[in-house]
Design a protein around this motif. Structure first.
Motif, PDB file in Angstrom:
ATOM      1  N   LEU A   1       0.811  -1.214   0.000  1.00 46.41           N
ATOM      2  CA  LEU A   1       0.000   0.000   0.000  1.00 46.41           C
ATOM      3  C   LEU A   1       0.844   1.263   0.000  1.00 46.41           C
ATOM      4  CD1 LEU A   1      -2.777  -1.139   2.490  1.00 46.41           C
ATOM      5  CD2 LEU A   1      -3.040  -0.730   0.038  1.00 46.41           C
ATOM      6  N   GLY A   2       2.096   1.148   0.395  1.00 39.87           N
ATOM      7  CA  GLY A   2       2.967   2.306   0.417  1.00 39.87           C
ATOM      8  C   GLY A   2       3.699   2.567  -0.888  1.00 39.87           C
ATOM      9  N   LEU A   3       3.611   1.634  -1.830  1.00 41.65           N
ATOM     10  CA  LEU A   3       4.317   1.783  -3.093  1.00 41.65           C
ATOM     11  C   LEU A   3       3.563   2.690  -4.061  1.00 41.65           C
ATOM     12  CD1 LEU A   3       5.423  -1.917  -3.649  1.00 41.65           C
ATOM     13  CD2 LEU A   3       6.932   0.012  -3.157  1.00 41.65           C
TER      14      LEU A   3
ATOM     15  N   PHE B   1       3.364   0.287  -9.511  1.00 41.54           N
ATOM     16  CA  PHE B   1       3.625  -1.110  -9.196  1.00 41.54           C
ATOM     17  C   PHE B   1       2.347  -1.948  -9.133  1.00 41.54           C
ATOM     18  CE2 PHE B   1       7.472   0.945  -7.666  1.00 41.54           C
ATOM     19  CZ  PHE B   1       8.448   0.094  -8.160  1.00 41.54           C
ATOM     20  N   ASN B   2       1.209  -1.288  -9.106  1.00 45.17           N
ATOM     21  CA  ASN B   2      -0.084  -1.972  -9.098  1.00 45.17           C
ATOM     22  C   ASN B   2      -0.195  -2.987  -7.965  1.00 45.17           C
ATOM     23  OD1 ASN B   2      -2.681  -2.393 -10.158  1.00 45.17           O
ATOM     24  ND2 ASN B   2      -2.004  -4.146 -11.363  1.00 45.17           N
ATOM     25  N   ARG B   3       0.272  -2.611  -6.792  1.00 45.75           N
ATOM     26  CA  ARG B   3       0.197  -3.509  -5.630  1.00 45.75           C
ATOM     27  C   ARG B   3      -0.890  -3.092  -4.649  1.00 45.75           C
ATOM     28  NH1 ARG B   3       3.633  -7.978  -4.922  1.00 45.75           N
ATOM     29  NH2 ARG B   3       4.872  -8.147  -6.829  1.00 45.75           N
ATOM     30  N   GLY B   4      -1.520  -1.941  -4.895  1.00 51.07           N
ATOM     31  CA  GLY B   4      -2.560  -1.480  -3.984  1.00 51.07           C
ATOM     32  C   GLY B   4      -3.694  -2.471  -3.802  1.00 51.07           C
ATOM     33  N   PRO B   5      -4.257  -3.029  -4.890  1.00 50.66           N
ATOM     34  CA  PRO B   5      -5.356  -3.991  -4.734  1.00 50.66           C
ATOM     35  C   PRO B   5      -4.964  -5.202  -3.894  1.00 50.66           C
ATOM     36  CG  PRO B   5      -5.276  -3.201  -6.979  1.00 50.66           C
ATOM     37  CD  PRO B   5      -4.041  -2.684  -6.305  1.00 50.66           C
TER      38      PRO B   5
ATOM     39  N   ARG C   1      -7.423   4.056   7.455  1.00 49.76           N
ATOM     40  CA  ARG C   1      -6.695   5.096   6.724  1.00 49.76           C
ATOM     41  C   ARG C   1      -6.717   4.823   5.224  1.00 49.76           C
ATOM     42  NH1 ARG C   1      -2.712   4.601  11.442  1.00 49.76           N
ATOM     43  NH2 ARG C   1      -3.301   6.332  12.796  1.00 49.76           N
ATOM     44  N   GLN C   2      -6.665   3.549   4.872  1.00 49.25           N
ATOM     45  CA  GLN C   2      -6.765   3.210   3.460  1.00 49.25           C
ATOM     46  C   GLN C   2      -8.143   3.592   2.919  1.00 49.25           C
ATOM     47  OE1 GLN C   2      -4.511   2.220   1.338  1.00 49.25           O
ATOM     48  NE2 GLN C   2      -6.015   2.230  -0.316  1.00 49.25           N
ATOM     49  N   ALA C   3      -9.179   3.358   3.716  1.00 51.66           N
ATOM     50  CA  ALA C   3     -10.537   3.736   3.307  1.00 51.66           C
ATOM     51  C   ALA C   3     -10.651   5.248   3.147  1.00 51.66           C
ATOM     52  CB  ALA C   3     -11.547   3.235   4.334  1.00 51.66           C
ATOM     53  N   GLU C   4     -10.004   5.988   4.042  1.00 47.35           N
ATOM     54  CA  GLU C   4      -9.998   7.451   3.906  1.00 47.35           C
ATOM     55  C   GLU C   4      -9.349   7.876   2.598  1.00 47.35           C
ATOM     56  OE1 GLU C   4      -9.415  10.437   7.028  1.00 47.35           O
ATOM     57  OE2 GLU C   4      -8.834   8.744   8.304  1.00 47.35           O
ATOM     58  N   GLN C   5      -8.218   7.266   2.277  1.00 46.71           N
ATOM     59  CA  GLN C   5      -7.519   7.608   1.042  1.00 46.71           C
ATOM     60  C   GLN C   5      -8.372   7.302  -0.180  1.00 46.71           C
ATOM     61  OE1 GLN C   5      -3.831   5.445   1.261  1.00 46.71           O
ATOM     62  NE2 GLN C   5      -3.004   6.732   2.877  1.00 46.71           N
ATOM     63  N   ALA C   6      -9.202   6.259  -0.061  1.00 47.04           N
ATOM     64  CA  ALA C   6     -10.086   5.883  -1.165  1.00 47.04           C
ATOM     65  C   ALA C   6     -11.388   6.681  -1.145  1.00 47.04           C
ATOM     66  CB  ALA C   6     -10.394   4.386  -1.090  1.00 47.04           C
ATOM     67  N   LYS C   7     -11.500   7.640  -0.219  1.00 47.27           N
ATOM     68  CA  LYS C   7     -12.690   8.488  -0.082  1.00 47.27           C
ATOM     69  C   LYS C   7     -13.931   7.696   0.336  1.00 47.27           C
ATOM     70  CE  LYS C   7     -10.137  11.850  -1.610  1.00 47.27           C
ATOM     71  NZ  LYS C   7      -9.556  12.835  -0.655  1.00 47.27           N
ATOM     72  N   ASP C   8     -13.705   6.543   0.951  1.00 55.18           N
ATOM     73  CA  ASP C   8     -14.814   5.732   1.458  1.00 55.18           C
ATOM     74  C   ASP C   8     -14.981   6.063   2.941  1.00 55.18           C
ATOM     75  OD1 ASP C   8     -16.708   3.880   2.147  1.00 55.18           O
ATOM     76  OD2 ASP C   8     -15.659   2.152   1.285  1.00 55.18           O
ATOM     77  N   LEU C   9     -15.553   7.221   3.201  1.00 54.13           N
ATOM     78  CA  LEU C   9     -15.629   7.701   4.579  1.00 54.13           C
ATOM     79  C   LEU C   9     -16.533   6.860   5.476  1.00 54.13           C
ATOM     80  CD1 LEU C   9     -15.554  11.573   4.103  1.00 54.13           C
ATOM     81  CD2 LEU C   9     -13.672   9.921   4.296  1.00 54.13           C
TER      82      LEU C   9
END
Length: 216
Positions: free
Chosen positions: A137-139, A143-147, A179-187
């Motif tokens: 998730l930090g890349l 690199f397409n590693r987020g999913p 925090r990942q959900a926040e970054q994805a705007k999924d509040l």
């Protein structure tokens, strides 16, 4: 290659890991592991000399315990930090690819026995996946590693072992997912995860309460 997101995410991981001690069937040397994790924590904060020290220490630990997935995942994460610190673009890519290959191998090595081997009461299988998830998730997106990182976080939370893990580990996973959900705007999802931390009275409850103020 921009590694600022990776620096902050791995800093959180390092902070969580710094308090860990080993109590596993593999009888890993606790002092040596603690020293390696401490260096990893410093490396995740941007200290290049700590990155090299952490890499050397995890290499030595892995040489003594070949095929140990948690050690391998940490070595992979440390190697990706070398990509952050390298100047030459080709060197950055080389370190990133080598680190990811180690992490992929570590995940592939996980078996039922790693559900039983514990790191401070938490299965090695869960810890290995968490190291991998934070790194992925930090890349940068290239690199397409987020999913895959998000999938790993979901796998950890869906595991029947998760609820039995110590509160500190549960809280670290839930906070990272929020925090990942926040970054994805999924509040709504972010709020739900922060509320879980509060409801379970996990050690990160104070951080979760503060974070909730930003997702109302």
């Amino acid at each position: 290659m921009n590694h600022r997101p990776q620096r902050s995410l791995l800093a959180a991981l390092g902070g969580c890991a710094a308090a860990l001690c080993i109590a596993s069937a593999h009888a890993l040397p606790e002092a040596a592991l603690q020293a390696a994790v401490a260096q990893f924590t410093e490396a995740s904060k941007g200290k290049a000399d700590a990155t090299d020290a952490s890499s050397e220490q995890f290499q030595a630990l892995l040489k003594a315990e070949p095929g140990h997935p948690l050690l391998m995942s940490y070595l992979g994460a440390t190697t990706t930090l070398k990509a952050r610190d390298a100047w030459a673009p080709w060197k950055k890519m080389s370190y990133a690819e080598d680190g990811l290959a180690l992490i992929d191998k570590a995940i592939g090595l996980l078996g039922p026995e790693h559900d039983q081997a514990l790191v401070q009461g938490t299965p090695v299988s869960l810890q290995t996946r968490f190291v991998a998830a934070n790194t992925f998730l930090g890349l940068p997106e290239m690199f397409n590693r987020g999913p895959r990182g998000r999938q790993l976080l979901e796998e950890i939370q869906a595991s029947p072992l998760f609820a039995k893990a110590p509160g500190g580990f549960q809280g670290a996973v839930l906070m990272r997912s929020a925090r990942q959900a926040e970054q994805a705007k999924d509040l709504p999802r972010a709020r739900g995860l922060y509320q879980q931390v509060l409801a379970r009275q996990l050690p990160q409850a104070g951080d979760a309460q503060a974070a909730l103020k930003g997702v109302q």
